[in-house]
Design an enzyme around this catalytic site. Structure first.
Site, mmCIF file in Angstrom:
data_model
loop_
_atom_site.group_PDB
_atom_site.id
_atom_site.type_symbol
_atom_site.label_atom_id
_atom_site.label_comp_id
_atom_site.label_asym_id
_atom_site.label_seq_id
_atom_site.Cartn_x
_atom_site.Cartn_y
_atom_site.Cartn_z
ATOM 1 N N ASP A 1 45.717 42.744 28.994
ATOM 2 C CA ASP A 1 46.472 44.266 28.510
ATOM 3 C C ASP A 1 48.063 44.270 28.494
ATOM 4 O O ASP A 1 48.547 45.157 27.904
ATOM 5 C CB ASP A 1 46.108 45.405 28.997
ATOM 6 N N TYR B 1 55.676 38.846 32.652
ATOM 7 C CA TYR B 1 55.407 38.002 33.548
ATOM 8 C C TYR B 1 56.285 36.843 33.867
ATOM 9 O O TYR B 1 56.411 36.205 34.823
ATOM 10 C CB TYR B 1 53.864 37.759 33.716
HETATM 11 P P1 NAD Z 1 40.038 47.273 42.261
HETATM 12 O O1 NAD Z 1 40.106 46.632 43.746
HETATM 13 O O2 NAD Z 1 40.451 48.765 42.391
HETATM 14 O O3 NAD Z 1 38.595 46.925 41.650
HETATM 15 C C1 NAD Z 1 38.020 45.931 41.826
HETATM 16 C C2 NAD Z 1 36.646 46.011 42.174
HETATM 17 O O4 NAD Z 1 35.927 44.647 42.294
HETATM 18 C C3 NAD Z 1 36.277 46.436 43.676
HETATM 19 O O5 NAD Z 1 35.672 47.859 43.470
HETATM 20 C C4 NAD Z 1 35.794 45.442 44.173
HETATM 21 O O6 NAD Z 1 34.617 45.881 45.237
HETATM 22 C C5 NAD Z 1 34.808 44.643 42.983
HETATM 23 N N1 NAD Z 1 34.516 43.209 43.342
HETATM 24 C C6 NAD Z 1 35.024 42.640 44.097
HETATM 25 N N2 NAD Z 1 34.342 41.437 44.124
HETATM 26 C C7 NAD Z 1 33.399 41.461 43.273
HETATM 27 C C8 NAD Z 1 32.145 40.633 42.776
HETATM 28 N N3 NAD Z 1 32.135 39.391 43.251
HETATM 29 N N4 NAD Z 1 31.403 41.123 42.103
HETATM 30 C C9 NAD Z 1 31.438 42.540 41.590
HETATM 31 N N5 NAD Z 1 32.467 43.288 42.128
HETATM 32 C C10 NAD Z 1 33.436 42.874 42.922
HETATM 33 O O7 NAD Z 1 41.194 46.467 41.324
HETATM 34 P P2 NAD Z 1 41.876 47.107 40.180
HETATM 35 O O8 NAD Z 1 43.298 47.145 40.487
HETATM 36 O O9 NAD Z 1 41.258 48.189 39.551
HETATM 37 O O10 NAD Z 1 41.659 45.693 39.162
HETATM 38 C C11 NAD Z 1 40.433 45.307 38.722
HETATM 39 C C12 NAD Z 1 40.640 43.750 38.128
HETATM 40 O O11 NAD Z 1 41.069 44.192 36.831
HETATM 41 C C13 NAD Z 1 41.352 42.847 38.860
HETATM 42 O O12 NAD Z 1 41.038 41.654 38.840
HETATM 43 C C14 NAD Z 1 42.784 43.002 38.053
HETATM 44 O O13 NAD Z 1 43.812 42.060 38.141
HETATM 45 C C15 NAD Z 1 42.247 43.310 36.567
HETATM 46 N N6 NAD Z 1 43.083 43.509 35.610
HETATM 47 C C16 NAD Z 1 43.293 42.926 34.654
HETATM 48 C C17 NAD Z 1 44.184 43.100 33.743
HETATM 49 C C18 NAD Z 1 44.544 42.209 32.713
HETATM 50 O O14 NAD Z 1 45.520 42.202 31.677
HETATM 51 N N7 NAD Z 1 43.568 41.175 32.471
HETATM 52 C C19 NAD Z 1 44.749 44.395 33.423
HETATM 53 C C20 NAD Z 1 44.381 45.560 34.622
HETATM 54 C C21 NAD Z 1 43.513 45.020 35.574
HETATM 55 C C1 G6P Z 2 49.181 44.328 33.596
HETATM 56 C C2 G6P Z 2 48.585 42.875 33.528
HETATM 57 C C3 G6P Z 2 47.556 42.896 34.262
HETATM 58 C C4 G6P Z 2 47.718 43.276 35.858
HETATM 59 C C5 G6P Z 2 48.259 44.841 36.036
HETATM 60 C C6 G6P Z 2 48.729 44.775 37.378
HETATM 61 O O1 G6P Z 2 48.242 45.413 33.160
HETATM 62 O O2 G6P Z 2 48.486 42.573 32.247
HETATM 63 O O3 G6P Z 2 46.654 41.566 34.341
HETATM 64 O O4 G6P Z 2 46.510 43.181 36.762
HETATM 65 O O5 G6P Z 2 49.471 44.508 34.971
HETATM 66 O O6 G6P Z 2 49.272 45.929 37.506
HETATM 67 P P1 G6P Z 2 49.847 46.120 39.124
HETATM 68 O O7 G6P Z 2 50.684 47.448 38.952
HETATM 69 O O8 G6P Z 2 48.543 46.438 39.799
HETATM 70 O O9 G6P Z 2 50.717 44.984 39.512
HETATM 71 MN MN MN Z 3 47.073 40.624 32.425
#
Ligand code: NAD
Ligand code: G6P
Ligand code: MN
Length: 458
Positions: free
Chosen positions: A169, A281
């Protein structure tokens, strides 16, 4: 139509569910299932999700929260994955161990990102295997789980036929900021070109209603010496200081603490290389020394997030349980959820809408390897992304991308083969790491910290 959210306890679940529910007619969704390995965390988030679906939006979508794979995936059409393997506790380790050795400590970049990648590869393969076993044969996994680049490469190698699309995102968040800075009301009319690897790419053009916005954007960034909308910049005293523990500041959080420096970095990079707008990034790779200098090794982004996004959410849920009142600002509903839900609509309804996705290159960027997982615009229909072929990329960007790509490929190979040497090569090759000796020191500390999460290296 069933959508399963893996990582149901995530801080982003509520926002994603809201985006899904607002699109319930196009998605024809009848059931949302939350799956997590942390029952307690997920059950709390489920309270809020239940409120969104049944109190706030009053829809009749069924909600299930489970820690059982079969219950979670059975007959699902879509799996939205967003797990954080090792949770914030391990993210904090990733960032702090790196910084202790004078290296960038970041969620998805440098040593932190590589450590996180090595924790996530096999759990992600399990998501694919569970979907293959239980979900509808034409399931789609839309994956946000980070580090998306490394995850995408690992899935390409280990499960080449999986119906998975990896997404991010950040470019959308950048477009949101650009729209606010340029006073553009209708973001949907913005069309952009972009190329790169995940968290390692550049916008080559941004157009609004057919008009090239880059000249005005360059001017804005130069004048403000930062890429953030005016509205965020009013509180001068807050710029760059640690985030406050207040709710509803997801936007303004980016003026505070470590986020401030990457938006500032957009200006710093553009001063030298004004042609393209870099992904935020890239700051960790192009200003690695400066980033380490202004970082606090005892208080990193993981701490900032735990003290704001995570705390606000769970405090808000506790307050709801105690008083019956919900403050919607405790969770973020917006582009992050809209992006994944809109992508599902494009796949389901074969709309051929244009999205940025992480996908195998296959000649799209002619001077990058055929099998590189690149982030590029594509038209999305029922059979997945149809990528738009681009021009060869300039030497500077191509050189940076090749270094990062080979680093990620070596990491994935090292992880699969259990090869210490290949993983050390990956750490040594990463642009954020100053020498082979430092690479080895960080890696050896990471091995200890990641015991139980990483495959054994020998
Ligand atoms: P968070 O820790 O609040 O939530 C993650 C959840 O995943 C937790 O509840 C945890 O228990 C669960 N989890 C861990 N291992 C697991 C497994 N093996 N199977 C099922 N569930 C499992 O984290 P968050 O800050 O909400 O972020 C969630 C994910 O989304 C992270 O990987 C983050 O980097 C990603 N994210 C990616 C983007 C992107 O641009 N690609 C954007 C935002 C968040
Ligand atoms: C952006 C990126 C994600 C990342 C997030 C982290 O949305 O695209 O890949 O996980 O920022 O934000 P934070 O505030 O948790 O560093
Ligand atoms: Mn990302």
């Amino acid at each position: 139509m069933i959508i399963t959210i893996v990582g149901g306890g995530s801080t982003f679940t509520a926002g994603i569910v809201k985006s899904i529910a607002l699109r319930r007619e196009e998605l024809e969704v009848t059931e949302i299932r939350l799956f997590d390995i942390d029952k307690e965390r997920q059950d709390k988030v489920a309270v809020l999700v239940d409120w969104i679906l049944h109190e706030d939006l009053k829809c009749d979508i069924k909600l299930v929260a489970t820690t059982d794979e079969e219950t979670a995936y059975k007959d699902a059409s879509f799996v939205f994955a967003q797990m954080r393997v090792g949770k914030y506790a391990m993210r904090e380790q990733d960032e702090k161990i790196s910084l202790r050795h004078g290296c960038v400590g970041q969620e998805t970049c440098g040593c932190g990102g590589m450590a996180y990648g090595m924790r996530t590869i096999f759990p992600m393969v399990k998501v694919i295997d569970d979907a293959e076993k239980y979900a509808k044969p034409d399931y789609w996994i839309l994956n946000y789980s980070n580090p998306a680049s490394i995850v995408a490469e690992a899935c390409r190698v280990l499960r080449p036929n999986a119906r998975i699309i990896n997404i991010c995102d950040m470019p959308i968040a950048i477009i949101d900021v650009v729209a606010a800075a340029m006073n553009i009301k209708d973001k949907k009319q913005i069309v952009y070109d972009y190329f790169g690897l995940n968290h390692f790419g550049w916008f080559t053009s941004i157009q609004y209603q057919g008009k090239d916005m880059m000249p005005a954007l360059r001017q804005y960034i130069k004048e403000h010496q930062i890429l953030l909308p005016d509205a965020y910049l009013k509180d001068k005293a807050a710029l760059g200081v640690a985030p406050q523990k207040e709710s509803g500041t997801e936007g303004n959080r980016h003026t505070r603490g470590s986020w401030y420096y990457v938006w500032k970095g957009e200006y710093e990079i553009m001063e030298n290389f004004p042609e393209m707008l870099p992904n935020t990034y890239l700051n960790y790779y192009l200003q690695q020394k400066e980033f380490v200098e202004h970082s606090d090794p005892n208080h990193t982004r993981a701490n900032e997030v735990m003290e704001t996004r995570e705390k606000n959410l769970f405090d808000g849920i506790d307050k709801y349980l105690a008083t019956g009142e919900i403050d919607e600002k405790v969770f973020y509903a917006g582009s992050h959820g809209d992006w994944i839900a809109d992508l599902a609509i494009a796949l389901k309804n074969d709309t051929k809408a244009r999205f940025l996705v992480i996908t195998e290159n296959r000649g799209c960027l002619p001077n990058m390897p055929y099998d590189a997982m690149v982030e590029v615009p594509a038209y999305i229909g029922k059979d997945g992304p149809e990528v738009i072929t681009q021009k060869p990329i300039p030497l500077f960007q191509q050189g940076l991308m090749m270094q990062q790509l080979n680093c990620e490929k070596l990491l994935v190979q090292g992880c699969i083969e259990g090869s210490y040497e290949k993983v050390l090569q990956a750490f040594t090759l990463n642009k954020t790491v100053p020498s082979m000796k430092v690479a080895k020191e960080v890696l050896d500390d990471m091995i200890v910290a990641n015991k139980g999460y990483w495959p054994e290296l020998h």
